[in-house]
Design an enzyme around this catalytic site. Structure first.
Site, PDB file in Angstrom:
ATOM      1  N   GLU A 329       0.834  -1.203   0.000  1.00 20.59           N
ATOM      2  CA  GLU A 329       0.000   0.000   0.000  1.00 20.59           C
ATOM      3  C   GLU A 329       0.872   1.259   0.000  1.00 20.59           C
ATOM      4  O   GLU A 329       1.871   1.332   0.706  1.00 20.59           O
ATOM      5  CB  GLU A 329      -0.890   0.003   1.247  1.00 20.59           C
ATOM      6  N   LYS A 395      -9.682   2.218  -3.107  1.00 25.75           N
ATOM      7  CA  LYS A 395     -10.129   1.767  -1.785  1.00 25.75           C
ATOM      8  C   LYS A 395     -11.515   2.315  -1.475  1.00 25.75           C
ATOM      9  O   LYS A 395     -11.785   3.505  -1.669  1.00 25.75           O
ATOM     10  CB  LYS A 395      -9.126   2.217  -0.725  1.00 25.75           C
ATOM     11  N   CYS A 449      -5.229  -2.371   2.915  1.00 27.53           N
ATOM     12  CA  CYS A 449      -5.084  -2.174   4.360  1.00 27.53           C
ATOM     13  C   CYS A 449      -6.189  -2.900   5.115  1.00 27.53           C
ATOM     14  O   CYS A 449      -6.414  -4.077   4.919  1.00 27.53           O
ATOM     15  CB  CYS A 449      -5.040  -0.677   4.680  1.00 27.53           C
TER      16      CYS A 449
END
Length: 570
Positions: A329, A395, A449
């Site tokens: 990430e 995301k 994440c």
């Protein structure tokens, strides 16, 4: 044989069992009585301590036997709030009067549990201590206090159905599992260290997550861990040895069944690896303090490029035989799609036919004087061997206060800031989560994440992915329990979905996990290096992958129906 002789033998057997029970369980009965009679600060300290010790059941310790002691303490404290120790029903006040006391008991238990389990969030505020250190005490104290409200609500609700028998454990299991489900969904949700994770280690026990999911395991965990000691203390008080046996059966039967099921599941043939795929996972261990500094970004990019050209032994091989390179990430904490030099460097690194999957920032338009602040996304981008993007996932589950600031105008006005150094914060990608279609890979579910900690929300497309790729940073949290907890929770998602999971961290735990949760390869915390690996195959979807939390809902409703019948009869 005379009838009287038979009665005498039965009486002797019963008396023998009672004497044995008194000898073994009488000290436990005395302990239960002492805990029930605790009042004021003493009761709060015991509740807080029991909650804090319960964290030992989670990663990286996995001492789940501690719950056989801490959960009975919670039950006995609630007994005291509803005056269950009193033999005179007239001495027990109306239920509404002890809702507050039972709720406070659960809140103090939760405060200890979440403070001990989430203390590591304070590390994030020390990365740039000169800007954020003043916020650390508030975050470390207020977040556990807020999450503890769910446990307080659970114990208050359970107290409404509290009776002097083992059905009070059913009430507690129903209330806690519902509270944990709500914790995972309300205000974007934060299902971290759900109590059901206590039943996901060792590996055979983890396989039950593929049936019940983590919320169903929470329901079972409350019954399994609370029953033996609570039932033994009750049996000693009532002189009923069979009650103690019932408590041990409540624990042993489901634990044994889960373990046997797990052994059978692990003994089934392992799916073959995906043909023609060879991955290189890169863990660069970039210090978090350097991550968002503009003057460091070129060095960070070239560090990733150099490390990608090396094999696990450290020798440079220029990616020979590798089909896909995966970076963590925010490996590029800038806008590579608007940086031609970065695209050129990526193209120069990649041989023909090799692709790069990298965490990066992305804007929905060019940065110009007329549009200095377009929407920005935390993304996973696939680059072809010419350095050009060929697939993008943005995301969809952002971290509050980390990637965006709720009520931003108000909170910025009192000096609060988000932790990620991108002005204005990030925007949410397209929902439901689409598949990440990358040439050479099977249909892929991308997770950035902590998106990997949300059970039931991993697969959102109509087509089922065949692999999960989770890129994360975890450098925020230093050498604490946080990265270990994060890795374990992602591992359980692989079992729930029956899918292999490829996890790549900046500085956390990078690993290759098969569809049964086996860790096939890993790089540990603070370890810099690469992993070369095949792509494990997917299993047929387990029950949880097919029905989600539906099985938990059926289990919960069955328990609630039984409790209601018992309550009405009483």
């Amino acid at each position: 044989m005379p009838l009287s002789g038979g009665n005498s033998t039965a009486e002797r057997d019963t008396n023998g069992r009672v004497h044995w029970l008194v000898g073994v369980a009488e000290p436990l009965r005395g302990l239960a009585h002492k805990i029930r009679t605790l009042r004021g600060w003493r009761g709060r300290v015991v509740a807080f301590g029991a909650g804090a010790l319960s964290v030992l059941a989670m990663a990286p310790f996995f001492i789940w036997a501690i719950l056989f002691f801490t959960l009975p303490v919670l039950v006995w404290l609630i007994d005291g709030t509803v005056h269950l120790a009193s033999a005179d029903p007239a001495a027990r006040p109306f239920k509404a009067k002890h809702l507050r006391s039972a709720g406070l008991t659960g809140w103090w238990f939760g405060a200890g549990y979440f403070l001990a389990g989430l203390f590591w969030i304070g590390e994030a505020f020390l990365v740039e201590a000169e800007r954020f250190a003043w916020l650390m005490p508030f975050a470390v104290a207020l977040m556990p206090a807020g999450l503890a409200l769910f446990y307080g609500a659970a114990t208050a609700a359970a107290s409404l159905f509290w009776r002097p028998n083992l059905f009070r454990l059913l009430a507690l299991a129903l209330a806690f599992s519902a509270a944990e489900w709500l914790r995972g969904h309300i205000l974007t949700g934060f299902p971290w260290n759900i109590l059901g994770y206590a039943l996901t280690w060792p590996l055979p026990l983890m396989q039950s997550a593929g049936i019940f999911g983590i919320y169903g395991l929470t329901f079972l965990a409350l019954l399994i861990f609370a029953a033996p000691l609570v039932a033994s203390a009750d049996a000693a008080e009532l002189r009923r040895p069979q009650a103690a046996m019932a408590g041990f059966l409540i624990a042993l039967v489901p634990l044994s069944a889960a373990f046997v099921y797990g052994l059978v599941q692990l003994a089934t043939p392992v799916p073959s690896p995906v043909e023609g795929v060879r991955l290189r996972l890169v863990q660069p261990s970039v210090p978090q303090r350097d991550k968002w500094r503009p003057e460091k970004q070129r060095d960070i990019l070239f560090d990733h490029l150099a490390l990608s050209r090396q094999g696990p032994n450290g020798a440079e091989d220029n990616l020979v035989g590798i089909t896909h390179v995966i970076w963590p990430e925010a490996a590029m904490p800038f806008l590579p799609l608007d940086t031609p030099a970065a695209l050129q460097a990526i193209g120069q690194m990649l041989p023909d036919g090799t692709l790069l999957l990298a965490g990066a920032l992305r804007a929905d338009g060019p940065i110009t004087p007329d549009a200095p602040r377009p929407r920005a996304f935390n993304s996973l981008i696939a680059f072809g061997s010419d350095g050009q993007p060929i697939a993008i996932y943005d995301k969809i589950h952002l971290v509050p206060f980390g990637e965006y600031l709720p009520l931003r105008p108000l909170l910025e006005g009192i000096g609060l800031q988000k932790l990620v150094g991108w002005r204005g914060g990030f925007s949410v990608g397209v929902s439901p989560r689409p598949l990440f279609e990358v040439p050479g890979l099977p249909p892929t579910g991308a997770l950035i994440c902590y998106e990997a900690i949300f059970p039931g929300a991993i697969v959102q497309s109509s087509r089922r992915p065949q692999v999960l790729i989770n890129v994360t940073n975890d450098g925020w949290f230093g050498e604490t329990t946080g990265p270990h907890q994060h890795f374990h929770q992602a591992r359980v998602r692989a079992v729930e979905e029956g899918l292999p999971l490829i996890r790549v961290a900046n500085n956390g735990i990078t690993g290759v996990i098969d569809a049964n949760g086996r860790v096939l390869a890993r790089l540990n915390l603070n370890e810099r290096g690469v992993i070369d690996t095949v792509l494990p195959g997917a299993r047929p979807p387990p029950l949880y992958a097919r029905f989600g939390d539906g099985l938990f809902a059926l289990l919960w409703l069955a328990g609630a129906g039984l409790l209601w019948l018992v309550h009405r009869r009483a």
